[in-house]
Write a protein that holds these residues in place. Structure first.
Motif, PDB file in Angstrom:
ATOM      1  N   GLY A   1     -33.237   9.092 -39.820  1.00 21.81           N
ATOM      2  CA  GLY A   1     -32.259   8.524 -41.009  1.00 21.81           C
ATOM      3  C   GLY A   1     -31.106   8.253 -41.039  1.00 21.81           C
ATOM      4  O   GLY A   1     -30.080   8.116 -41.358  1.00 21.81           O
ATOM      5  N   LEU A   2     -30.654   9.049 -39.927  1.00 26.06           N
ATOM      6  CA  LEU A   2     -29.513   8.019 -39.008  1.00 26.06           C
ATOM      7  C   LEU A   2     -29.342   6.623 -39.142  1.00 26.06           C
ATOM      8  O   LEU A   2     -28.338   6.578 -39.094  1.00 26.06           O
ATOM      9  N   VAL A   3     -30.541   6.222 -38.344  1.00 26.36           N
ATOM     10  CA  VAL A   3     -30.290   4.091 -38.560  1.00 26.36           C
ATOM     11  C   VAL A   3     -29.950   3.704 -39.760  1.00 26.36           C
ATOM     12  O   VAL A   3     -29.082   3.737 -40.544  1.00 26.36           O
ATOM     13  N   ILE A   4     -30.560   4.795 -40.697  1.00 27.34           N
ATOM     14  CA  ILE A   4     -30.608   4.703 -42.101  1.00 27.34           C
ATOM     15  C   ILE A   4     -29.232   5.186 -42.887  1.00 27.34           C
ATOM     16  O   ILE A   4     -28.722   4.357 -43.606  1.00 27.34           O
ATOM     17  N   SER A   5     -28.589   6.301 -42.407  1.00 26.32           N
ATOM     18  CA  SER A   5     -27.354   6.817 -42.866  1.00 26.32           C
ATOM     19  C   SER A   5     -26.369   5.955 -42.231  1.00 26.32           C
ATOM     20  O   SER A   5     -25.736   5.739 -42.485  1.00 26.32           O
ATOM     21  N   TRP A   6     -26.309   4.821 -40.892  1.00 20.73           N
ATOM     22  CA  TRP A   6     -25.561   4.426 -40.454  1.00 20.73           C
ATOM     23  C   TRP A   6     -25.647   3.326 -41.475  1.00 20.73           C
ATOM     24  O   TRP A   6     -24.659   2.382 -41.554  1.00 20.73           O
ATOM     25  N   ALA A   7     -26.007   2.265 -41.605  1.00 23.04           N
ATOM     26  CA  ALA A   7     -26.631   1.309 -42.544  1.00 23.04           C
ATOM     27  C   ALA A   7     -25.446   1.874 -43.886  1.00 23.04           C
ATOM     28  O   ALA A   7     -25.406   0.562 -44.095  1.00 23.04           O
ATOM     29  N   VAL A   8     -26.460   2.600 -44.247  1.00 22.78           N
ATOM     30  CA  VAL A   8     -25.103   3.016 -45.369  1.00 22.78           C
ATOM     31  C   VAL A   8     -23.948   3.189 -44.951  1.00 22.78           C
ATOM     32  O   VAL A   8     -22.493   2.344 -45.929  1.00 22.78           O
ATOM     33  N   PHE A   9     -23.230   3.605 -44.535  1.00 20.93           N
ATOM     34  CA  PHE A   9     -21.876   4.125 -43.944  1.00 20.93           C
ATOM     35  C   PHE A   9     -21.487   2.690 -43.601  1.00 20.93           C
ATOM     36  O   PHE A   9     -19.793   2.226 -43.771  1.00 20.93           O
ATOM     37  N   VAL A  10     -22.148   1.938 -42.754  1.00 22.02           N
ATOM     38  CA  VAL A  10     -21.343   0.413 -42.646  1.00 22.02           C
ATOM     39  C   VAL A  10     -21.462  -0.193 -43.834  1.00 22.02           C
ATOM     40  O   VAL A  10     -20.517  -0.988 -44.307  1.00 22.02           O
ATOM     41  N   GLY A  11     -22.369  -0.458 -44.355  1.00 23.18           N
ATOM     42  CA  GLY A  11     -22.001  -0.945 -45.785  1.00 23.18           C
ATOM     43  C   GLY A  11     -21.284  -0.471 -46.953  1.00 23.18           C
ATOM     44  O   GLY A  11     -20.402  -1.393 -47.282  1.00 23.18           O
ATOM     45  N   ASP A  12     -20.708   0.613 -47.287  1.00 24.89           N
ATOM     46  CA  ASP A  12     -19.960   0.877 -47.915  1.00 24.89           C
ATOM     47  C   ASP A  12     -18.908   2.477 -47.291  1.00 24.89           C
ATOM     48  O   ASP A  12     -17.895   1.910 -47.834  1.00 24.89           O
TER      49      ASP A  12
END
Length: 176
Positions: free
Chosen positions: A45-56
């Motif tokens: 979940g942390l990896v996915i949320s960071w990917a979303v954060f970096v994108g958005d």
């Protein structure tokens, strides 16, 4: 005349003063398994949320007038990916070890308890290094909390060790 010095692990008769050793070992394995599955899910979940954060997150921060250093964001992302990947791998490893502990306790196979005992002994040795580091750095809270954790972990180690010692001696262990 041969002289040997050896430290023996104490033996207990029951786990947590209310469970027989087999039940205590299974409960300990299940608790380990639950924590490891949660840890694996959180790391993903942390990896996915960071990917979303970096994108958005970059877009949102720029819209709000916050200066974004792309190099810093990229460096933090790399460190986060490596750290969470290591945490995920450790959790998966612990899931396998906890599963072996549960299966070994259920079927009465002492060899399946050994990986958990080895991993716990290594963990306690690393915690001892942590205590020494805390003493050197004068971090008393870290020292006290680590010693409390080691005492609890040591007790669980003794419980599983005691159950393992019962198995080769032919003590009847009813199937769960």
């Amino acid at each position: 005349m041969k002289s040997t010095m050896a430290a023996k692990v104490p033996i207990v008769g029951e786990c947590c003063l209310c469970f027989d050793l087999k039940t205590g070992t299974i409960i300990l394995g299940v608790l380990n398994l639950i924590v490891c599955v949660i840890g694996a899910i959180l790391s993903i979940g942390l990896v996915i949320s960071w990917a979303v954060f970096v994108g958005d997150g970059d877009v949102i921060m720029k819209e709000n007038g916050v200066a974004v250093n792309p190099g810093l964001v990229e460096a933090v992302g790399i460190v986060l990916y490596i750290t969470t990947s290591v945490i995920f791998i450790v959790c998966v490893f612990y899931i396998v070890i906890a599963s072996l502990l549960i299966h070994g306790a259920r079927t009465g196979r002492p060899g399946f308890l050994t990986p958990w005992l080895v991993l716990t002994a290594v963990s306690m040795a690393l915690q001892l290094v942590n205590v020494v580091g805390g003493l050197i750095a004068l971090e008393w809270m870290k020292v006290v909390l680590t010693i409390i954790g080691m005492a609890i972990e040591g007790y669980f180690f003794v419980c599983v060790w005691s159950f393992r010692q019962q198995l080769p001696q032919g003590v009847f262990v009813p199937k769960a």
